[in-house]
Design an enzyme around this catalytic site. Structure first.
Site, PDB file in Angstrom:
ATOM      1  N   CYS A 106      25.415 117.358  30.963  1.00 34.60           N
ATOM      2  CA  CYS A 106      25.454 116.314  31.735  1.00 34.60           C
ATOM      3  C   CYS A 106      26.196 115.167  31.138  1.00 34.60           C
ATOM      4  CB  CYS A 106      23.800 116.243  31.956  1.00 34.60           C
ATOM      5  SG  CYS A 106      23.447 114.819  33.543  1.00 34.60           S
ATOM      6  N   HIS A 119      21.210 121.282  33.715  1.00 32.48           N
ATOM      7  CA  HIS A 119      20.106 121.184  32.797  1.00 32.48           C
ATOM      8  C   HIS A 119      19.375 122.545  33.038  1.00 32.48           C
ATOM      9  CE1 HIS A 119      20.434 117.056  31.520  1.00 32.48           C
ATOM     10  NE2 HIS A 119      20.442 116.616  32.846  1.00 32.48           N
TER      11      HIS A 119
END
Length: 491
Positions: A336, A434
């Site tokens: 991310c 994630h």
């Protein structure tokens, strides 16, 4: 409908874990149970099936109830992205930034939203277990409170107060809370729990009597130190602060994976399955310490403030350590915000994250990231382009990353789209996804490339077993019938 609220004498006293354990306990008794947290402040979040985001601890509690998480379970979420401001999430959607100076302003609208969400959960369940935030004894925040007593009064929910004996002065914490709360708030509290006790609980009998005599609140039990808590996602980064300094050398027969402890680190439960691997030594490196020379893999984690944490990364000299690691043939993974940092530049023309509109990246992947107001929130399934392993996880990010490196994506989604980028030798890779390491097949293949053998444990099954064990321990240590009575209905 039955409801009870668990509040604490401070942060990290174990409220989240107790609520999760009680949710599983009553679910195991056959009740329809729902968790609720009116307001949370955390950078560990989860994507809900209805397309929003809530605090990770509440999502875990929904799992304990054996029900999918929804945005009603945590209608107000604050995600700190600077020392003076937090991203405001209302019913799962980003609503801008709330400055610290605004926390004391009238929040009647947010309280109304919280109560409405709570009422919806009541309609679909037999019991709602509510978690407070921080402490109700912070009287300077009481006027506009929606996280503790403000909500308890608005929704007419009885309260149980939790004290943490492990940190000491638990008698003073509970008696002190009674002393500073006003009469209406004191009356709202129907009992207390002592949490994190080590040793023979009977040694604290006199302490229990002292608290009862000075407060008039009934004792509900003494909960032992719950070792199974280590298998569950942490509520916030306080646990990382306690991880200590890295040892001088990696453990024998284990690879070393290191993660820099960024100030605004987010969703670090991504790495919990790695911590459980016997062939892995997972270290969070605190500020002031270099990234170890013998690291097999350096992971740049998610962050709530990409540009600010990128600048902090440089201020620690970690950029020099990282480039030296790459020159030695080391591997790097960005998740991310960590993936965005690996690029050439991060642009924030609208200053969504803060006052700085751009920052030079680490230059390890040929991408450029531009922050936009549209937040990606979705669950994904796909494959890892390097090993072909099945992956699942979720996206939760601002910013669009483009550039030549994305022609060689890391993750290929089942719907035909892609995400992330790889270096030509695949030693440097990153993506926005994630939860990758929660997929056993991916974790096993990824670790094999690093020279470690996975135990192939189904981490989700481990979490389920831990919740059942914790529920059983609470059954033994708490007076569940008294708790049920406080919740206004015999259960």
């Amino acid at each position: 409908m039955a409801a009870i609220m668990i509040q604490g004498c401070g942060s990290d006293v174990g409220k989240s874990l107790l609520v999760a354990g009680l949710c599983r306990l009553f679910a195991n008794r056959g009740l329809i149970v729902r968790p609720f947290k009116p307001q949370n402040m955390s950078n560990n979040a989860a994507v809900t099936p209805d397309g929003g985001e809530i605090g990770r601890s509440t999502a875990l509690q929904a799992l304990a109830c054996r029900t999918p998480p929804t945005v009603d379970m945590n209608p107000v979420l604050l995600k700190p992205q600077s020392d003076v401001g937090s991203q405001l999430i209302v019913r799962g959607r980003r609503q801008g930034v709330m400055q610290a100076s605004a926390h004391g302003r009238d929040k009647r609208e947010l309280l109304q939203i919280a109560v409405e969400s709570f009422r919806r959960l009541q309609q679909e369940s037999q019991l709602v277990i509510v978690e407070g935030a921080g402490s109700p004894a912070e009287t300077n925040l009481r006027t506009h409170d929606i996280a503790n007593m403000g909500f308890a009064h608005a929704a007419d929910v009885p309260v149980v107060l939790v004290g943490d004996i492990d940190r000491g002065h638990v008698i003073a914490s509970l008696v002190g809370a009674h002393a500073v709360l006003d009469e209406a708030d004191r009356a709202r509290i129907r009992g207390f729990i002592i949490n994190k006790f080590r040793g023979d609980a009977s040694l604290f009998d006199e302490g229990l009597r002292t608290i009862e005599d000075r407060t008039g609140w009934q004792r509900l039990g003494v909960v032992p130190w719950l070792h199974q808590a280590g298998a569950l996602p942490a509520e916030d980064a306080m646990q990382l602060d306690q991880s200590g300094v890295a040892p001088a050398a990696a453990g024998q027969g284990r690879i070393r994976i290191v993660i820099p402890r960024l100030p605004h680190i987010a969703n670090f439960d991504d790495f919990d399955p790695l911590r459980a691997e016997p062939g892995v030594e997972l270290l969070f490196i605190p500020p002031g310490q270099p990234l170890p020379l013998d690291a097999t893999l350096i992971i740049l984690p998610g962050s709530k403030a990409t540009i600010a944490d990128l600048e902090f990364f440089r201020s620690q000299g970690w950029d020099i350590d990282l480039l030296a690691h790459v020159r030695r043939g080391g591997r790097v993974l960005g998740i991310c915000a960590g993936y965005q940092m690996l690029g050439n530049v991060v642009l924030d023309p609208e200053r969504i994250e803060g006052h700085q509109d751009s920052a030079r990246g680490l230059g390890l992947l040929d991408i450029t990231t531009t922050m936009t107001g549209d937040k990606q929130l979705r669950a994904i399934t796909g494959t890892d382009a390097v090993t072909g392993s099945a992956v699942s996880g979720y996206e939760m990010h601002l910013g669009l990353s483009t550039g030549p490196a994305t022609a060689h994506p890391f993750i290929c989604f089942d719907n035909g789209t892609t995400d992330g980028a790889l270096s030509p030798d695949t030693r440097i890779l990153g993506c926005h996804i994630h939860g990758l390491f929660h997929s056993p097949a991916f974790r096993s293949a990824f670790l094999a490339r690093l020279g470690a053998q996975s135990n192939n444990e189904d981490y989700a099954h481990r979490v389920e077993q831990s919740l059942d064990t914790i529920a059983s321990q609470l059954e033994q240590s708490l007076d569940i019938e008294k708790l049920a009575g406080i919740a206004r209905r015999a259960i």
